[in-house]
Design a protein around this motif. Structure first.
Motif, PDB file in Angstrom:
ATOM      1  N   CYS A  87       0.828  -1.211   0.000  1.00  0.00           N
ATOM      2  CA  CYS A  87       0.000   0.000   0.000  1.00  0.00           C
ATOM      3  C   CYS A  87       0.858   1.254   0.000  1.00  0.00           C
ATOM      4  O   CYS A  87       0.479   2.277  -0.590  1.00  0.00           O
ATOM      5  CB  CYS A  87      -0.925  -0.009   1.211  1.00  0.00           C
ATOM      6  N   ALA A  88       2.010   1.193   0.639  1.00  0.00           N
ATOM      7  CA  ALA A  88       2.884   2.362   0.709  1.00  0.00           C
ATOM      8  C   ALA A  88       3.418   2.761  -0.662  1.00  0.00           C
ATOM      9  O   ALA A  88       3.853   3.907  -0.843  1.00  0.00           O
ATOM     10  CB  ALA A  88       4.049   2.081   1.653  1.00  0.00           C
ATOM     11  N   ASP A  89       3.391   1.844  -1.636  1.00  0.00           N
ATOM     12  CA  ASP A  89       3.895   2.138  -2.975  1.00  0.00           C
ATOM     13  C   ASP A  89       2.817   2.703  -3.899  1.00  0.00           C
ATOM     14  O   ASP A  89       3.094   3.011  -5.063  1.00  0.00           O
ATOM     15  CB  ASP A  89       4.474   0.864  -3.608  1.00  0.00           C
ATOM     16  N   VAL A  90       1.600   2.827  -3.408  1.00  0.00           N
ATOM     17  CA  VAL A  90       0.490   3.347  -4.208  1.00  0.00           C
ATOM     18  C   VAL A  90       0.502   4.873  -4.144  1.00  0.00           C
ATOM     19  O   VAL A  90       0.652   5.447  -3.056  1.00  0.00           O
ATOM     20  CB  VAL A  90      -0.861   2.812  -3.684  1.00  0.00           C
ATOM     21  N   PRO A  91       0.354   5.567  -5.278  1.00  0.00           N
ATOM     22  CA  PRO A  91       0.361   7.033  -5.252  1.00  0.00           C
ATOM     23  C   PRO A  91      -0.811   7.605  -4.453  1.00  0.00           C
ATOM     24  O   PRO A  91      -1.841   6.954  -4.292  1.00  0.00           O
ATOM     25  CB  PRO A  91       0.230   7.403  -6.750  1.00  0.00           C
ATOM     26  N   ASP A  92      -0.643   8.830  -3.972  1.00  0.00           N
ATOM     27  CA  ASP A  92      -1.764   9.541  -3.358  1.00  0.00           C
ATOM     28  C   ASP A  92      -2.869   9.719  -4.388  1.00  0.00           C
ATOM     29  O   ASP A  92      -2.604   9.995  -5.557  1.00  0.00           O
ATOM     30  CB  ASP A  92      -1.328  10.926  -2.881  1.00  0.00           C
ATOM     31  N   ALA A  93      -4.118   9.575  -3.959  1.00  0.00           N
ATOM     32  CA  ALA A  93      -5.247   9.719  -4.886  1.00  0.00           C
ATOM     33  C   ALA A  93      -6.418  10.380  -4.178  1.00  0.00           C
ATOM     34  O   ALA A  93      -6.459  10.480  -2.945  1.00  0.00           O
ATOM     35  CB  ALA A  93      -5.656   8.359  -5.444  1.00  0.00           C
ATOM     36  N   ASN A  94      -7.371  10.834  -4.983  1.00  0.00           N
ATOM     37  CA  ASN A  94      -8.604  11.434  -4.461  1.00  0.00           C
ATOM     38  C   ASN A  94      -9.737  10.431  -4.358  1.00  0.00           C
ATOM     39  O   ASN A  94     -10.624  10.571  -3.508  1.00  0.00           O
ATOM     40  CB  ASN A  94      -9.064  12.582  -5.361  1.00  0.00           C
ATOM     41  N   LEU A  95      -9.755   9.452  -5.250  1.00  0.00           N
ATOM     42  CA  LEU A  95     -10.847   8.487  -5.324  1.00  0.00           C
ATOM     43  C   LEU A  95     -10.291   7.091  -5.541  1.00  0.00           C
ATOM     44  O   LEU A  95      -9.181   6.915  -6.072  1.00  0.00           O
ATOM     45  CB  LEU A  95     -11.792   8.825  -6.484  1.00  0.00           C
ATOM     46  N   LEU A  96     -11.091   6.099  -5.172  1.00  0.00           N
ATOM     47  CA  LEU A  96     -10.776   4.696  -5.473  1.00  0.00           C
ATOM     48  C   LEU A  96     -12.074   4.016  -5.889  1.00  0.00           C
ATOM     49  O   LEU A  96     -13.111   4.209  -5.232  1.00  0.00           O
ATOM     50  CB  LEU A  96     -10.163   3.989  -4.270  1.00  0.00           C
ATOM     51  N   ALA A  97     -12.009   3.236  -6.953  1.00  0.00           N
ATOM     52  CA  ALA A  97     -13.177   2.462  -7.397  1.00  0.00           C
ATOM     53  C   ALA A  97     -12.694   1.079  -7.801  1.00  0.00           C
ATOM     54  O   ALA A  97     -11.722   0.951  -8.537  1.00  0.00           O
ATOM     55  CB  ALA A  97     -13.872   3.155  -8.564  1.00  0.00           C
ATOM     56  N   ALA A  98     -13.391   0.057  -7.318  1.00  0.00           N
ATOM     57  CA  ALA A  98     -12.933  -1.308  -7.577  1.00  0.00           C
ATOM     58  C   ALA A  98     -14.089  -2.297  -7.562  1.00  0.00           C
ATOM     59  O   ALA A  98     -15.054  -2.123  -6.824  1.00  0.00           O
ATOM     60  CB  ALA A  98     -11.891  -1.730  -6.530  1.00  0.00           C
ATOM     61  N   GLY A  99     -13.937  -3.325  -8.377  1.00  0.00           N
ATOM     62  CA  GLY A  99     -14.827  -4.473  -8.353  1.00  0.00           C
ATOM     63  C   GLY A  99     -13.979  -5.714  -8.191  1.00  0.00           C
ATOM     64  O   GLY A  99     -13.604  -6.350  -9.184  1.00  0.00           O
ATOM     65  N   PRO A 100     -13.595  -6.070  -6.945  1.00  0.00           N
ATOM     66  CA  PRO A 100     -12.711  -7.223  -6.722  1.00  0.00           C
ATOM     67  C   PRO A 100     -13.302  -8.514  -7.285  1.00  0.00           C
ATOM     68  O   PRO A 100     -14.503  -8.592  -7.585  1.00  0.00           O
ATOM     69  CB  PRO A 100     -12.598  -7.275  -5.196  1.00  0.00           C
ATOM     70  N   PRO A 101     -12.474  -9.554  -7.448  1.00  0.00           N
ATOM     71  CA  PRO A 101     -12.938 -10.819  -8.039  1.00  0.00           C
ATOM     72  C   PRO A 101     -14.223 -11.336  -7.394  1.00  0.00           C
ATOM     73  O   PRO A 101     -14.348 -11.368  -6.165  1.00  0.00           O
ATOM     74  CB  PRO A 101     -11.759 -11.769  -7.789  1.00  0.00           C
ATOM     75  N   CYS A 102     -15.162 -11.759  -8.242  1.00  0.00           N
ATOM     76  CA  CYS A 102     -16.484 -12.154  -7.740  1.00  0.00           C
ATOM     77  C   CYS A 102     -16.691 -13.654  -7.546  1.00  0.00           C
ATOM     78  O   CYS A 102     -17.684 -14.039  -6.916  1.00  0.00           O
ATOM     79  CB  CYS A 102     -17.568 -11.626  -8.685  1.00  0.00           C
ATOM     80  N   PRO A 103     -15.821 -14.558  -8.070  1.00  0.00           N
ATOM     81  CA  PRO A 103     -16.111 -15.993  -7.935  1.00  0.00           C
ATOM     82  C   PRO A 103     -16.402 -16.492  -6.529  1.00  0.00           C
ATOM     83  O   PRO A 103     -17.203 -17.434  -6.377  1.00  0.00           O
ATOM     84  CB  PRO A 103     -14.849 -16.653  -8.517  1.00  0.00           C
ATOM     85  N   PRO A 104     -15.823 -15.913  -5.463  1.00  0.00           N
ATOM     86  CA  PRO A 104     -16.170 -16.423  -4.123  1.00  0.00           C
ATOM     87  C   PRO A 104     -17.643 -16.280  -3.776  1.00  0.00           C
ATOM     88  O   PRO A 104     -18.141 -16.981  -2.886  1.00  0.00           O
ATOM     89  CB  PRO A 104     -15.300 -15.556  -3.197  1.00  0.00           C
ATOM     90  N   TRP A 105     -18.375 -15.380  -4.479  1.00  0.00           N
ATOM     91  CA  TRP A 105     -19.785 -15.135  -4.153  1.00  0.00           C
ATOM     92  C   TRP A 105     -20.714 -15.298  -5.351  1.00  0.00           C
ATOM     93  O   TRP A 105     -21.926 -15.205  -5.210  1.00  0.00           O
ATOM     94  CB  TRP A 105     -19.938 -13.719  -3.581  1.00  0.00           C
ATOM     95  N   SER A 106     -20.162 -15.525  -6.521  1.00  0.00           N
ATOM     96  CA  SER A 106     -20.972 -15.640  -7.729  1.00  0.00           C
ATOM     97  C   SER A 106     -21.698 -16.983  -7.783  1.00  0.00           C
ATOM     98  O   SER A 106     -21.187 -18.002  -7.308  1.00  0.00           O
ATOM     99  CB  SER A 106     -20.075 -15.484  -8.966  1.00  0.00           C
ATOM    100  N   SER A 107     -22.884 -16.969  -8.403  1.00  0.00           N
ATOM    101  CA  SER A 107     -23.624 -18.225  -8.590  1.00  0.00           C
ATOM    102  C   SER A 107     -22.889 -19.160  -9.537  1.00  0.00           C
ATOM    103  O   SER A 107     -23.145 -20.364  -9.547  1.00  0.00           O
ATOM    104  CB  SER A 107     -25.026 -17.927  -9.132  1.00  0.00           C
ATOM    105  N   LEU A 108     -21.967 -18.631 -10.339  1.00  0.00           N
ATOM    106  CA  LEU A 108     -21.164 -19.447 -11.255  1.00  0.00           C
ATOM    107  C   LEU A 108     -19.772 -19.724 -10.696  1.00  0.00           C
ATOM    108  O   LEU A 108     -18.951 -20.340 -11.372  1.00  0.00           O
ATOM    109  CB  LEU A 108     -21.044 -18.746 -12.613  1.00  0.00           C
ATOM    110  N   GLY A 109     -19.495 -19.232  -9.487  1.00  0.00           N
ATOM    111  CA  GLY A 109     -18.172 -19.395  -8.898  1.00  0.00           C
ATOM    112  C   GLY A 109     -18.144 -20.469  -7.842  1.00  0.00           C
ATOM    113  O   GLY A 109     -18.968 -21.380  -7.809  1.00  0.00           O
ATOM    114  N   SER A 110     -17.182 -20.333  -6.923  1.00  0.00           N
ATOM    115  CA  SER A 110     -16.988 -21.374  -5.909  1.00  0.00           C
ATOM    116  C   SER A 110     -18.058 -21.316  -4.821  1.00  0.00           C
ATOM    117  O   SER A 110     -18.402 -22.343  -4.232  1.00  0.00           O
ATOM    118  CB  SER A 110     -15.604 -21.203  -5.265  1.00  0.00           C
ATOM    119  N   GLY A 111     -18.563 -20.119  -4.515  1.00  0.00           N
ATOM    120  CA  GLY A 111     -19.518 -19.982  -3.423  1.00  0.00           C
ATOM    121  C   GLY A 111     -18.902 -20.168  -2.052  1.00  0.00           C
ATOM    122  O   GLY A 111     -19.616 -20.334  -1.064  1.00  0.00           O
TER     123      GLY A 111
END
Length: 265
Positions: A87-111
């Motif tokens: 995290c210390a190597d990430v530049p300073d920012a004003n906003l963050l937006a993300a959609g992390p991997p969904c397979p752990p919760w997806s109906s087509l994933g591992s559940g």
């Protein structure tokens, strides 16, 4: 994004403030995919600099065509892997937006929810949020970390039997509660679910979001209502800057083939 700007006075005032100040909005895009947040900033006519991470190196062409010099790409299984990132190597920012991997919760994933190793990426994104919020920065709102949006699949809103027995919230509720505890009362966190087609996308699926805003900077609440009921067709959505492709997936169904013929993809 343009419709939110036109119809919602608080958003309109906020964007006008950014434009008048000539601020270069800096946004972090972990797990960027094809980068919907970056497209939103571009459509609003804002000056911006994006920093994008994804393990899919093939995204480089599309992201470069769209954002050109306004995006710093860290793609591929090494530089795009958030679990290797400090995290210390990430530049300073004003906003963050993300959609992390969904397979752990997806109906087509591992559940498997938090037992799936891929769920670690969601925790890393949360670490990035907390790190940005805690940093010492120069005075002035233009240097501050204003807020974040996290998105995932509808399965994250479901309470599993194990969670119910343990008295836990849904996975999305757990993330929101954890972030609220780590960020403190200075932050307003909201969990909501939206239909993608009501936001102008040619797909009918529900997606839950966590929006976090600093109360003294971006206290725009509640979230705006659905803007484009009825959605839009695929033809109006296709991005003209992307190269055409005639590749057809093996085993494609009749409906898929009809769409290819209709829109000459």
């Amino acid at each position: 994004a343009r419709d939110v700007y036109k119809r919602q006075a608080p958003y309109r005032n906020m964007v006008s403030k950014w434009r008048e100040a000539g601020v270069v909005t800096k946004i972090l895009l972990p797990c960027c995919g094809v980068d919907a947040p970056g497209h939103a900033l571009k459509n609003l006519g804002l000056r911006y600099q994006a920093y994008a991470w994804d393990i899919d190196a093939s995204l480089r062409t599309a992201l470069t065509r769209t954002h050109r010099s306004c995006v710093d790409l860290r793609l591929g299984p090494m530089s795009g892997d958030l679990l290797r990132l400090r995290c210390a190597d990430v530049p300073d920012a004003n906003l963050l937006a993300a959609g992390p991997p969904c397979p752990p919760w997806s109906s087509l994933g591992s559940g498997d929810s938090w037992d799936d190793p891929r769920a670690l990426v969601f925790h890393k994104v949360c670490d990035m949020v907390v790190d940005q919020a805690a940093r010492q920065r120069p005075a002035g709102w233009q240097h501050a970390f204003w807020g974040f949006v996290l998105e995932n699949v509808q399965g994250m809103m479901h309470v599993t039997a194990a969670d119910r027995d343990a008295g836990n919230k849904s996975p999305m509720g757990q993330i929101a509660a954890m972030l609220q505890a780590r960020l403190g009362d200075q932050w307003l966190l909201e969990v909501t679910a939206m239909e993608s087609h009501e936001g102008g996308l040619p797909q009918k699926r529900t997606r839950p979001y966590i929006r976090g805003t600093r109360k003294d900077l971006l206290a725009v609440s509640p979230l705006p209502p659905s803007l484009l009921r009825g959605g839009c067709d695929l033809g109006s959505f296709l991005n003209p800057v992307l190269p055409r492709t005639n590749k057809v997936l093996a085993g494609s169904g009749n409906k898929y083939m009809a769409n290819l013929r209709k829109f000459k993809v």
